[in-house]
Write an enzyme that holds these catalytic residues in place. Structure first.
Site, PDB file in Angstrom:
ATOM      1  N   ASN A  59       0.836  -1.216   0.000  1.00  0.00           N
ATOM      2  CA  ASN A  59       0.000   0.000   0.000  1.00  0.00           C
ATOM      3  C   ASN A  59       0.864   1.257   0.000  1.00  0.00           C
ATOM      4  O   ASN A  59       0.561   2.230  -0.685  1.00  0.00           O
ATOM      5  CB  ASN A  59      -0.913   0.023   1.234  1.00  0.00           C
ATOM      6  N   PHE A 106      -5.408   3.590  11.310  1.00  0.00           N
ATOM      7  CA  PHE A 106      -5.921   2.718  10.251  1.00  0.00           C
ATOM      8  C   PHE A 106      -5.330   3.204   8.935  1.00  0.00           C
ATOM      9  O   PHE A 106      -5.398   4.399   8.622  1.00  0.00           O
ATOM     10  CB  PHE A 106      -7.453   2.804  10.201  1.00  0.00           C
ATOM     11  N   GLU A 107      -4.790   2.261   8.156  1.00  0.00           N
ATOM     12  CA  GLU A 107      -4.017   2.673   6.977  1.00  0.00           C
ATOM     13  C   GLU A 107      -4.849   3.362   5.910  1.00  0.00           C
ATOM     14  O   GLU A 107      -4.320   4.093   5.085  1.00  0.00           O
ATOM     15  CB  GLU A 107      -3.269   1.485   6.381  1.00  0.00           C
ATOM     16  N   CYS A 108      -6.157   3.173   5.916  1.00  0.00           N
ATOM     17  CA  CYS A 108      -7.010   3.858   4.941  1.00  0.00           C
ATOM     18  C   CYS A 108      -6.978   5.375   5.162  1.00  0.00           C
ATOM     19  O   CYS A 108      -7.408   6.137   4.302  1.00  0.00           O
ATOM     20  CB  CYS A 108      -8.429   3.332   4.996  1.00  0.00           C
TER      21      CYS A 108
END
Lengths: 307, 254
Positions: free
Chosen positions: A106, B53-55
């Site tokens: 990511n 949270f990576e989002c």
């Protein structure tokens, strides 16, 4: 001037071409542009490079429908369901045809898009050292940090410059000025890195609504190529303040995609046999209404007055 | 089944994971079990823990409604920061994240985790979904906390593909690459493993109630050694059970 407002069919027909590198999903779990995924499948696009860090089942659908020959991303599956069955069939059995995978994490895909968005020749990373992603994707280079006095390996990632990014937003005006809120994932980096930006606006609003709060604008309207007014374009993924996630729909897809025949039947029922996203909303009917967020939790207004 | 009937295996794992979070720490939470662990830690010994949270979300308290993904509306409501992935993962790369949770399909005796390919990556037997942000968390968090099902086919001598680096070939291999931290605990449904000795090989450190050292070793795909002192994982305390009931109102993990 003007003329950016298009139907989804027109926008995908004009701005997504065979062979394009397309960002379909840049917000991670929410705001996956499934409506665009479906339309691309309906129009029979071929040889796409599907770019997304994580795009729930969208990339899996495109692979199964035969639209994709390359995947650039960190994860392809079904977020609540697990494995991506079409992804597995394509990689393990070349069904419906072989695909090339450009493995990223990511953070590395985020920095590759950041490099392209800012015109950087490459982005240096501390991540991926020790990961076999460096073996399976030879596009990365490992070098020494030239500013370090001791030996310090650094990974360099080349810019990733997509042809087009399709970005669902809560609201936009007809000229492509938009507001997006909630977590942003990579929408800003993906949009600014891409040659063309197509907005899927849940609501079409007057220009004044957007200029009333410019801090909520992720990228400027002058960079936007096309605007489609398409409510629930992200269904079955969620959109902050608008739509909840349709997890049973994704579970059903997960089960149906397990076998190729059942996937093709699913595709007929939900994509090929449905004229457009308006018809898709009609088909969902009360189920979609159930997913609409009805509570109010508005932010406090911000004052931008000049005097 | 294991232990008494008053808590589930998942609840024990959540409690064990919660105990790995220290007060005031900044922690990459991820989905499912670790979200509940973060909530339990906040309500018990670590009221000052912060969840990332990576989002692109930061929370001071876990969401009050059920989440299927970290981007679901309940995780947005009341967040401390809604931003992009680069900002949150940039904190990780800057060395400002104390610990991170990840799961995986396969882990080996040096804590390397595979979520990408079973078999040769150029012609894999099974294509797994891939990395997501796990390699970033594994490389850059202060401590890596892994959660796995304890099966012989999952805990293997050597993973086919290192998606997320642990101690690599063991010893100083990880530190030589300039990577921070490394695996601190692997929490399974049978036991807790921790690195031990000069090679940083995972050793059996704690056995869950109702399980035995022999059974844990039989279900491990390498010759699992015991740490100098192996304890029984303490069952959830009254305070931890109360926290669990608050965090998991719908009884998803019960």
């Amino acid at each position: 001037m003007g003329g950016k407002l298009l139907s989804l069919g027109e926008a995908m027909g004009r701005h997504v071409n065979d062979g394009d590198a397309v960002v379909l999903g840049a917000c991670l779990e929410p705001d996956v542009p499934f409506a665009a995924t479906y339309e691309i499948i309906r129009q029979g696009r071929k040889n796409l490079n599907a770019i997304a860090p994580i795009s729930d089942a969208s990339t899996d659908m495109l692979i199964g429908a035969g639209c994709v020959t390359q995947v650039t991303g960190a994860w392809v599956g079904n977020v609540s369901g697990g494995l991506g069955h079409n992804y597995r069939r394509a990689v393990e059995k070349q069904i419906p045809h072989p695909i090339a995978i450009h493995d990223h994490s990511n953070f590395s895909i985020a920095m590759a898009l950041t490099a392209a968005a800012h015109g950087m020749p490459y982005a240096p990373l501390r991540t991926l050292l020790g990961s076999d992603i460096l073996r399976s994707n030879p596009r990365f280079k490992v070098t020494e940090n030239p500013f370090s006095e001791t030996a310090e390996p650094v990974v360099l990632v080349p810019p990733l410059k997509p042809d087009v990014a399709v970005i669902p937003v809560q609201r936009a005006d007809k000229d492509g000025n938009c507001h997006h809120w909630g977590n942003a994932g990579l929408i800003q980096e993906a949009a600014l890195a891409s040659d063309r930006i197509v907005l899927l606006a849940d609501e079409l609003v007057a220009a004044e609504v957007i200029t009333s709060d410019p801090s909520r604008v992720p990228f400027p309207g002058y960079r936007v190529t096309a605007v489609c007014h398409e409510p629930a374009a992200a269904h079955p993924s969620p959109m902050t303040g608008r739509w909840r996630r349709d997890t049973p729909f994704l579970d059903q897809y997960h089960r149906a995609s397990r076998r190729r025949d059942d996937f093709l039947a699913w595709l007929d029922e939900w994509v090929l046999g449905v004229a457009d996203h308006h018809a898709y909303r009609e088909k969902l009917g009360g189920r979609l209404e159930e997913l609409r967020i009805k509570d109010d939790a508005p932010s406090a207004p911000a004052n931008y007055a000049a005097k | 089944m294991p232990g008494s009937g008053s808590y589930s295996t998942q609840e024990l794992m959540i409690t064990a994971a919660a105990r790995e979070i220290r007060d005031g720490e900044v922690v990459f939470v991820g989905m499912r079990l670790p979200i509940a662990a973060f909530g339990v830690a906040r309500l018990t010994h670590a009221p000052g823990a912060v969840g990332l949270f990576e989002c692109g979300l930061v929370r001071h308290a876990p969401a009050t409604d059920m989440l299927y993904t970290m981007g679901d509306p309940p995780n947005q409501l009341g967040a401390a920061w809604a931003t992009g992935l680069v900002q949150v993962m940039g904190q990780l790369q800057a060395g400002r994240v104390d610990a991170g949770f990840i799961g995986g399909a396969e882990i080996d005796k040096f804590g390397n985790i595979n979520t990408s390919y079973i078999g040769d990556f150029s012609n894999p037997r099974i294509k797994l979904p891939g990395s997501g942000g796990a390699p970033d968390i594994a490389a850059m968090a202060g401590r890596l906390l892994a959660i796995m099902n304890h099966e012989k086919r999952r805990l293997v001598e050597r993973v086919d593909y290192v998606t997320s680096p642990g101690y690599l070939g063991g010893g100083g291999a990880r530190a030589e690459l300039g990577l921070a931290g490394g695996p601190a605990a692997v929490i399974t449904d049978r036991a807790i493993l921790r690195p031990h000795g000069p090679l940083n090989e995972l050793h059996l450190a704690s056995v869950h109630p109702g399980h035995t050292e022999e059974e844990v070793k039989e279900n491990t795909g390498w010759d699992l050694k015991s740490a100098p002192r192996v304890v029984e994982t303490p069952p959830p305390s009254k305070e931890e059970m109360d926290a669990l009931f608050k965090v998991d109102k719908e009884g998803f993990w019960r």
